[in-house]
Design an enzyme around this catalytic site. Sequence first.
Site, PDB file in Angstrom:
ATOM      1  CB  SER A 126     -10.008  11.609 -14.611  1.00 14.27           C
ATOM      2  OG  SER A 126      -8.983   9.928 -14.905  1.00 14.27           O
TER       3      SER A 126
ATOM      4  CG  HIS B  22     -13.562   9.995 -13.195  1.00 16.40           C
ATOM      5  ND1 HIS B  22     -14.908   9.856 -12.638  1.00 16.40           N
ATOM      6  CD2 HIS B  22     -12.854  10.019 -14.020  1.00 16.40           C
ATOM      7  CE1 HIS B  22     -14.866   8.895 -13.626  1.00 16.40           C
ATOM      8  NE2 HIS B  22     -13.909   8.397 -14.689  1.00 16.40           N
TER       9      HIS B  22
ATOM     10  CG  ASP C 299     -11.112   7.014 -15.055  1.00 16.91           C
ATOM     11  OD1 ASP C 299     -12.574   6.440 -15.710  1.00 16.91           O
ATOM     12  OD2 ASP C 299     -10.271   8.104 -15.611  1.00 16.91           O
TER      13      ASP C 299
ATOM     14  CG  MET D 230      -9.244   1.262 -16.777  1.00 15.78           C
ATOM     15  SD  MET D 230      -7.589   2.716 -18.203  1.00 15.78           S
ATOM     16  CE  MET D 230      -9.244   4.442 -18.146  1.00 15.78           C
TER      17      MET D 230
ATOM     18  CG  HIS E  38     -15.654   4.998 -15.247  1.00 18.35           C
ATOM     19  ND1 HIS E  38     -14.894   5.892 -16.428  1.00 18.35           N
ATOM     20  CD2 HIS E  38     -16.141   4.075 -16.261  1.00 18.35           C
ATOM     21  CE1 HIS E  38     -15.692   5.509 -17.567  1.00 18.35           C
ATOM     22  NE2 HIS E  38     -16.338   4.562 -17.418  1.00 18.35           N
TER      23      HIS E  38
ATOM     24  CG  MET F  47     -14.215   2.153 -17.551  1.00 17.50           C
ATOM     25  SD  MET F  47     -12.647   3.222 -18.373  1.00 17.50           S
ATOM     26  CE  MET F  47     -12.539   3.957 -17.092  1.00 17.50           C
TER      27      MET F  47
ATOM     28  CG  MET G  73     -18.159   6.236 -21.684  1.00 17.02           C
ATOM     29  SD  MET G  73     -16.666   6.873 -20.220  1.00 17.02           S
ATOM     30  CE  MET G  73     -15.075   7.543 -21.154  1.00 17.02           C
TER      31      MET G  73
ATOM     32  CG  ASP H 104     -14.881  10.085 -18.556  1.00 10.42           C
ATOM     33  OD1 ASP H 104     -13.507  10.838 -18.615  1.00 10.42           O
ATOM     34  OD2 ASP H 104     -14.536   8.746 -17.954  1.00 10.42           O
TER      35      ASP H 104
HETATM   36  C1  DX5 Z   1     -10.865   7.588 -19.835  1.00 17.02           C
HETATM   37  C2  DX5 Z   1     -11.418   8.019 -18.620  1.00 17.02           C
HETATM   38  C3  DX5 Z   1     -11.678   8.965 -18.055  1.00 17.02           C
HETATM   39  C4  DX5 Z   1      -9.902   9.507 -19.034  1.00 17.02           C
HETATM   40  C5  DX5 Z   1     -10.421  11.175 -19.372  1.00 17.02           C
HETATM   41  O1  DX5 Z   1     -11.192   6.162 -20.086  1.00 17.02           O
HETATM   42  O2  DX5 Z   1     -12.901   7.067 -18.241  1.00 17.02           O
HETATM   43  O3  DX5 Z   1     -11.491   9.632 -17.658  1.00 17.02           O
HETATM   44  O4  DX5 Z   1      -9.669   9.900 -17.693  1.00 17.02           O
HETATM   45  O5  DX5 Z   1      -9.149  11.383 -19.387  1.00 17.02           O
HETATM   46  P1  DX5 Z   1      -9.019  13.153 -21.070  1.00 17.02           P
HETATM   47  O6  DX5 Z   1     -10.208  13.700 -20.062  1.00 17.02           O
HETATM   48  O7  DX5 Z   1      -8.032  13.547 -20.595  1.00 17.02           O
HETATM   49  O8  DX5 Z   1      -9.799  12.830 -21.677  1.00 17.02           O
HETATM   50 ZN    ZN Z   2     -13.784   7.545 -16.596  1.00 15.65          ZN
END
Ligand code: DX5
Ligand code: ZN
Length: 230
Positions: free
Chosen positions: A12, A37, A39, A41, A70, A72, A141, A177
Amino acid sequence: MSFDRSIKIAPSILSADFANFGQEIRAIEAQGADWVHVDVMDGHFVPNLTFGPPAVKAFRPHVTTFMDVHLMIAPVDPYIEAYAEAGADMITAHLEAGPHIHRTLQAIKATGKMAGVSLNPGTPAESIADLLDVVDMVLVMTVNPGFGGQKFLPLGIEKTRKIREMIGDRPIHIQVDGGVTPETVGALAAAGGDVFVAGSAVFKGGSVDNPAPYGDNIRAIRAAAVKALK
Ligand code: DX5
Ligand code: ZN
C-alpha cells in the site's frame, strides 16, 4: 488466462514517501511487489484524506504490474468513471458505503475494470452472499479503515475462511488488508486469502535511496504465506 490463486503481495503506497510516489512505485515493483494498492480516502467514509483521480492518474505510468484502487469513499458511484479513466485495473468499493452496493459493482464492471467488494471488520462474511456473481475480489479488512500501521484484528481469519468456502470454485480473489505482517499472514493464507496488502510492513526500514529492505520485507511476507499453505 486461467485464474491465479497463488499468493500475491500488494504494497500500500499509503506508507510510501508522499513526495516521491513515482520512484516508490518503481522501487516496490523492482523489489517484487505483485500489485500496487492505492488507498483512496475521503474524510467522510473514513477519517482521513488521500488521493483524487488526478493523483491516481499520475501514478499510472509508473505501475507496470496491476493497480488496485481501494475506494474508502461515500458515495462511490459519482466517482467510478473518474477512477476508471485514471487507470485503475481493479476498483474496490465498500459494502458499507451506500445502500446499493450491487448497483455500484455493476457500474464498476460496466467500465471494463475488475470489481472488488470490501468488508469492514464489523461486517459479517455472509453479507456478500448475493454479490458473488458480480465481483472479481472480496477484500477483508483486518483493521478499521483510515490509517496505516494499526493493530491487526484476528476476526478476519475466520471471516476469510468463511468467504473462501462461499466462493468455492468461482474465480474470485480474497484480499486481506490491515496489519498484515510475516507474523499475521500465515493464518490468513491458510484460511484462503491470496492477495495480501501491506503498508508499514513493506516500507519499514527502506527508502527510495535504499529500497533493498522493501524486497526483504516483501519476501518475508510471501515466505510466511507460502509456508502456511504447505
Ligand atoms: C487502511 C488501508 C490499508 C493500509 C494498510 O485503511 O486500507 O491499505 O494502508 O496499512 P498497514 O499494512 O500498515 O496496516
Ligand atoms: Zn487498503
